[in-house]
Design a protein around this motif. Structure first.
Motif, PDB file in Angstrom:
ATOM      1  N   ASN A  24     -35.867  28.357 -10.592  1.00  0.00           N
ATOM      2  CA  ASN A  24     -34.520  28.188 -11.137  1.00  0.00           C
ATOM      3  C   ASN A  24     -33.508  27.891 -10.035  1.00  0.00           C
ATOM      4  O   ASN A  24     -32.619  27.063 -10.197  1.00  0.00           O
ATOM      5  N   ARG A  25     -33.683  28.612  -8.863  1.00  0.00           N
ATOM      6  CA  ARG A  25     -32.774  28.329  -7.751  1.00  0.00           C
ATOM      7  C   ARG A  25     -32.936  26.876  -7.276  1.00  0.00           C
ATOM      8  O   ARG A  25     -31.957  26.194  -6.972  1.00  0.00           O
ATOM      9  N   GLY A  26     -34.194  26.418  -7.244  1.00  0.00           N
ATOM     10  CA  GLY A  26     -34.418  25.018  -6.864  1.00  0.00           C
ATOM     11  C   GLY A  26     -33.803  24.049  -7.857  1.00  0.00           C
ATOM     12  O   GLY A  26     -33.199  23.029  -7.487  1.00  0.00           O
ATOM     13  N   VAL A  27     -33.964  24.371  -9.152  1.00  0.00           N
ATOM     14  CA  VAL A  27     -33.382  23.512 -10.190  1.00  0.00           C
ATOM     15  C   VAL A  27     -31.863  23.472 -10.072  1.00  0.00           C
ATOM     16  O   VAL A  27     -31.228  22.417 -10.191  1.00  0.00           O
ATOM     17  N   MET A  28     -31.263  24.665  -9.840  1.00  0.00           N
ATOM     18  CA  MET A  28     -29.808  24.722  -9.718  1.00  0.00           C
ATOM     19  C   MET A  28     -29.335  23.928  -8.496  1.00  0.00           C
ATOM     20  O   MET A  28     -28.300  23.250  -8.539  1.00  0.00           O
ATOM     21  N   ALA A  29     -30.084  24.023  -7.387  1.00  0.00           N
ATOM     22  CA  ALA A  29     -29.716  23.245  -6.201  1.00  0.00           C
ATOM     23  C   ALA A  29     -29.815  21.748  -6.488  1.00  0.00           C
ATOM     24  O   ALA A  29     -28.929  20.959  -6.124  1.00  0.00           O
ATOM     25  N   LEU A  30     -30.916  21.349  -7.182  1.00  0.00           N
ATOM     26  CA  LEU A  30     -31.069  19.945  -7.543  1.00  0.00           C
ATOM     27  C   LEU A  30     -29.969  19.505  -8.494  1.00  0.00           C
ATOM     28  O   LEU A  30     -29.414  18.408  -8.374  1.00  0.00           O
ATOM     29  N   LEU A  38     -23.538  12.220  -9.158  1.00  0.00           N
ATOM     30  CA  LEU A  38     -22.935  11.620 -10.351  1.00  0.00           C
ATOM     31  C   LEU A  38     -21.418  11.541 -10.218  1.00  0.00           C
ATOM     32  O   LEU A  38     -20.791  10.582 -10.682  1.00  0.00           O
ATOM     33  N   GLU A  39     -20.839  12.562  -9.603  1.00  0.00           N
ATOM     34  CA  GLU A  39     -19.388  12.547  -9.406  1.00  0.00           C
ATOM     35  C   GLU A  39     -18.981  11.369  -8.528  1.00  0.00           C
ATOM     36  O   GLU A  39     -18.017  10.656  -8.814  1.00  0.00           O
ATOM     37  N   HIS A  40     -19.763  11.172  -7.432  1.00  0.00           N
ATOM     38  CA  HIS A  40     -19.480  10.022  -6.569  1.00  0.00           C
ATOM     39  C   HIS A  40     -19.669   8.711  -7.332  1.00  0.00           C
ATOM     40  O   HIS A  40     -18.868   7.775  -7.204  1.00  0.00           O
ATOM     41  N   THR A  41     -20.751   8.666  -8.144  1.00  0.00           N
ATOM     42  CA  THR A  41     -21.001   7.456  -8.941  1.00  0.00           C
ATOM     43  C   THR A  41     -19.870   7.213  -9.922  1.00  0.00           C
ATOM     44  O   THR A  41     -19.401   6.079 -10.096  1.00  0.00           O
ATOM     45  N   ASN A  42     -19.419   8.283 -10.600  1.00  0.00           N
ATOM     46  CA  ASN A  42     -18.317   8.138 -11.558  1.00  0.00           C
ATOM     47  C   ASN A  42     -17.056   7.649 -10.870  1.00  0.00           C
ATOM     48  O   ASN A  42     -16.308   6.833 -11.428  1.00  0.00           O
ATOM     49  N   GLN A  43     -16.804   8.161  -9.672  1.00  0.00           N
ATOM     50  CA  GLN A  43     -15.627   7.692  -8.944  1.00  0.00           C
ATOM     51  C   GLN A  43     -15.739   6.195  -8.649  1.00  0.00           C
ATOM     52  O   GLN A  43     -14.759   5.459  -8.767  1.00  0.00           O
ATOM     53  N   GLY A  44     -16.978   5.778  -8.293  1.00  0.00           N
ATOM     54  CA  GLY A  44     -17.181   4.347  -8.053  1.00  0.00           C
ATOM     55  C   GLY A  44     -16.988   3.528  -9.316  1.00  0.00           C
ATOM     56  O   GLY A  44     -16.386   2.446  -9.289  1.00  0.00           O
ATOM     57  N   VAL A  45     -17.501   4.060 -10.447  1.00  0.00           N
ATOM     58  CA  VAL A  45     -17.345   3.347 -11.722  1.00  0.00           C
ATOM     59  C   VAL A  45     -15.864   3.258 -12.106  1.00  0.00           C
ATOM     60  O   VAL A  45     -15.382   2.210 -12.559  1.00  0.00           O
ATOM     61  N   VAL A  46     -15.151   4.379 -11.928  1.00  0.00           N
ATOM     62  CA  VAL A  46     -13.722   4.364 -12.256  1.00  0.00           C
ATOM     63  C   VAL A  46     -12.992   3.344 -11.391  1.00  0.00           C
ATOM     64  O   VAL A  46     -12.135   2.586 -11.863  1.00  0.00           O
TER      65      VAL A  46
END
Length: 572
Positions: free
Chosen positions: A174-180, A188-196
């Motif tokens: 679970n810790r690995g999943v949360m880190a991933l 995704l945030e960086h990608t969304n900023q690029g899309v915006v």
């Protein structure tokens, strides 16, 4: 089940015999191949049932039989509420099946436990093994139960330890999943900023494109008058010069004048195509629906195109329907569509024929223009509808053109509510099919006019004012004609003279014809004065104003002016 499967029979007379019943059940379960946990389950279930039945002074017989399952039947007197005893519910959870049947005070309880898959039981051998068992004492059975409990506790501890290890592994996972998840969220945030940012850039570019398109539209609207008026002036002067020539021109002079007229007409047609295409792109083409006489329309096309594009080896065949089918459409736009298609076909056909056929199918009319010309390669057939595009080739270079005809045709057909399809094969020819509705909803303008006595001419072009004045002077009856060159002075002159008829240019510097029309309709004293709009624009209709008639500048002569005046006189 038959007695052949019976491996053991036990008689019980008191509660103390429950230990013996438990021992017997364990022994039978082991003999038929059940594992340790299932042996404990069967023994526990049978002891629970035995306690229920032996809780009262009675005699109970337990029969163990084996075939595909181990079946144990306990029969004897029992309480009437035996089904509700909690011991039976506990026993039912430990075996695969438990049935209770009761008749009077006699009770039959049957327990069933499945054998391991593929297990074949040797019944005589099992029966012999069980017969050799020594009787057990309650102390032995209690010791055995304690051993079972200890084994169960040990198994529970092992299960608990395994569960703890599994929980630890799950927590680590679970810790690995949360880190991933965190990494993916950040990405995704960086990608969304690029899309915006991309959307913002696209919106900015779209806005600039809209502004550029608006600028183009404003430019075309501004130069509309400047582009068309001089060419129309040349055509009008050529017509006047030809009509008034005295003495008549020589053959060579006539030839030169005809070359001038054709060149000016070609230039006007290219300017009209360019401006019409720009209006079509801006979706500003509004058809003027009217009854169309197809026989007249097709006859005019035949008469206009046959001499202009005459080739000895090319036959022009235009349909002549008799009677013509009924059609409500915009005759001017439809003529423009068919003329462009026929002109293209004639330009690129050096031998054979060019045909325009007409057919009726339900509520639609189908026009088919087919030629035996050079054809269009398959990879070029969609590109010919791009603006300014021409298929490369020797003949194309010779005949020339602007590459605006087919793009304009497609848009005009769409404005008429129709569809266009092109099919072509190089070396064989091209077929263009146009399907238009026969009866669109009519919304055409109503022409207008009034009895002319005092007339005002409003046009900044002195050539057209002169041509109009000449044409008016040829009409019968007395006229008082006032000329206005500056559009800004038109309203004061009209208000002072109170004319019966106004000839109005649509495109003038400083003030447009539409603005003058709007001011006239806002004045109650002038709202019903008939106006003949003289314009180079082919798609202007005047809307629904019943006091407006249209006179194209290209058609301006004595006959058309007289017809416009008669039309104006017939208005409301």
């Amino acid at each position: 089940m038959t007695a052949d499967g019976t491996v053991l029979r036990v008689h019980l007379r008191g509660e103390a015999d429950v230990f013996a019943l438990r021992h017997s059940a364990r022994s039978v379960a082991a003999a038929v191949g059940l594992d340790g946990s299932d042996q404990t389950r069967v023994a526990t279930a049978l002891s629970e049932v035995g306690r229920v039945l032996l809780a009262f002074p009675t005699a109970v017989t337990a029969v163990f039989e084996v075939t595909q399952v181990l079946e144990i039947r306990l029969a004897g007197p029992g309480p009437t509420d035996v089904r509700d005893r909690p011991g039976l519910a506990a026993a039912a959870r430990l075996v695969d099946d438990l049935d209770v049947s009761q008749q009077g005070d006699q009770v039959l309880i049957t327990l069933r436990k499945k054998l391991p898959p593929g297990r074949v039981v040797d019944v005589p051998r099992v029966r012999a093994e069980l017969a050799a068992l020594r009787p057990t004492t309650p102390a032995d059975e209690l010791w055995r139960q304690n051993q079972d409990l200890l084994t169960a506790l040990e198994e529970a501890e092992q299960s608990r330890d395994a569960q703890i290890r599994m929980n630890a592994e799950l927590e680590e996972t679970n810790r690995g999943v949360m880190a991933l998840y965190g990494e993916l969220t950040e990405e995704l945030e960086h990608t969304n900023q690029g899309v915006v940012a991309l959307y913002a850039e696209l919106e900015d570019r779209s806005q600039r494109l809209r502004e550029a398109n608006d600028a183009k539209t404003r430019f075309l609207r501004h130069v509309n008058h400047e582009l068309r008026a001089p060419v129309n002036s040349i055509l009008g002067l050529i017509r006047v010069m030809t009509d008034l020539a005295d003495p008549p021109f020589s053959d060579e002079q006539q030839h030169q004048i005809e070359l001038m007229r054709r060149s000016a007409a070609d230039l006007l047609r290219m300017v009209n195509d360019l401006l019409d295409l720009a209006k079509a792109e801006a979706t500003r083409i509004q058809p003027s629906w009217e009854d169309v006489d197809l026989r007249v329309l097709l006859g005019q096309l035949r008469a206009a195109l046959a001499p202009a594009h005459a080739r000895a080896d090319v036959a022009l065949v235009v349909a002549d329907p008799d009677p013509p089918p009924a059609l409500v459409s915009d005759g001017m736009l439809l003529t423009q569509v068919l003329r462009n298609l026929l002109t293209n076909a004639l330009k690129y056909t050096v031998a054979g024929s060019v045909r325009l056929d007409l057919s009726v199918a339900g509520d639609s009319l189908t026009f088919v223009v087919a030629d035996t010309g050079i054809g269009i390669p398959a990879d070029q057939q969609e590109r010919v509808f791009e603006e300014f595009y021409q298929v490369p080739g020797t003949l194309q270079a010779q005949v020339g053109g602007t590459g605006l005809g087919l793009p304009l045709v497609r848009r005009l057909v769409a404005a008429l509510g129709g569809e266009l399809a092109l099919r072509s094969e190089p070396g064989t020819g091209t077929t263009v099919t146009v399907v238009v509705p026969r009866e669109p909803a009519p919304s055409g303008p109503v022409t207008a006019g009034s009895d002319p006595m005092r007339v005002v001419l409003v046009d900044d072009d002195p050539t057209f004012r002169r041509m109009l004045r000449t044409a008016l002077d040829s009409t019968p009856g007395p006229l008082e004609v006032a000329e206005v060159a500056d559009a800004r002075e038109a309203l004061p002159v009209i208000q002072r003279i109170r004319p019966h008829l106004i000839f109005l240019d649509l495109r003038m510097p400083e003030m447009s014809g539409e603005e003058i029309l709007a001011a006239l309709r806002a004045d109650s004293a002038l709202a019903t004065v008939p106006v003949v709009v003289v314009t180079s624009e082919t798609d202007w209709t005047g809307g629904s104003d019943p006091y407006v008639a249209l006179l194209p500048k290209a058609d301006l002569d004595e006959a058309t002016v007289a017809e416009a005046m008669r039309s104006a006189q017939g208005s409301p």
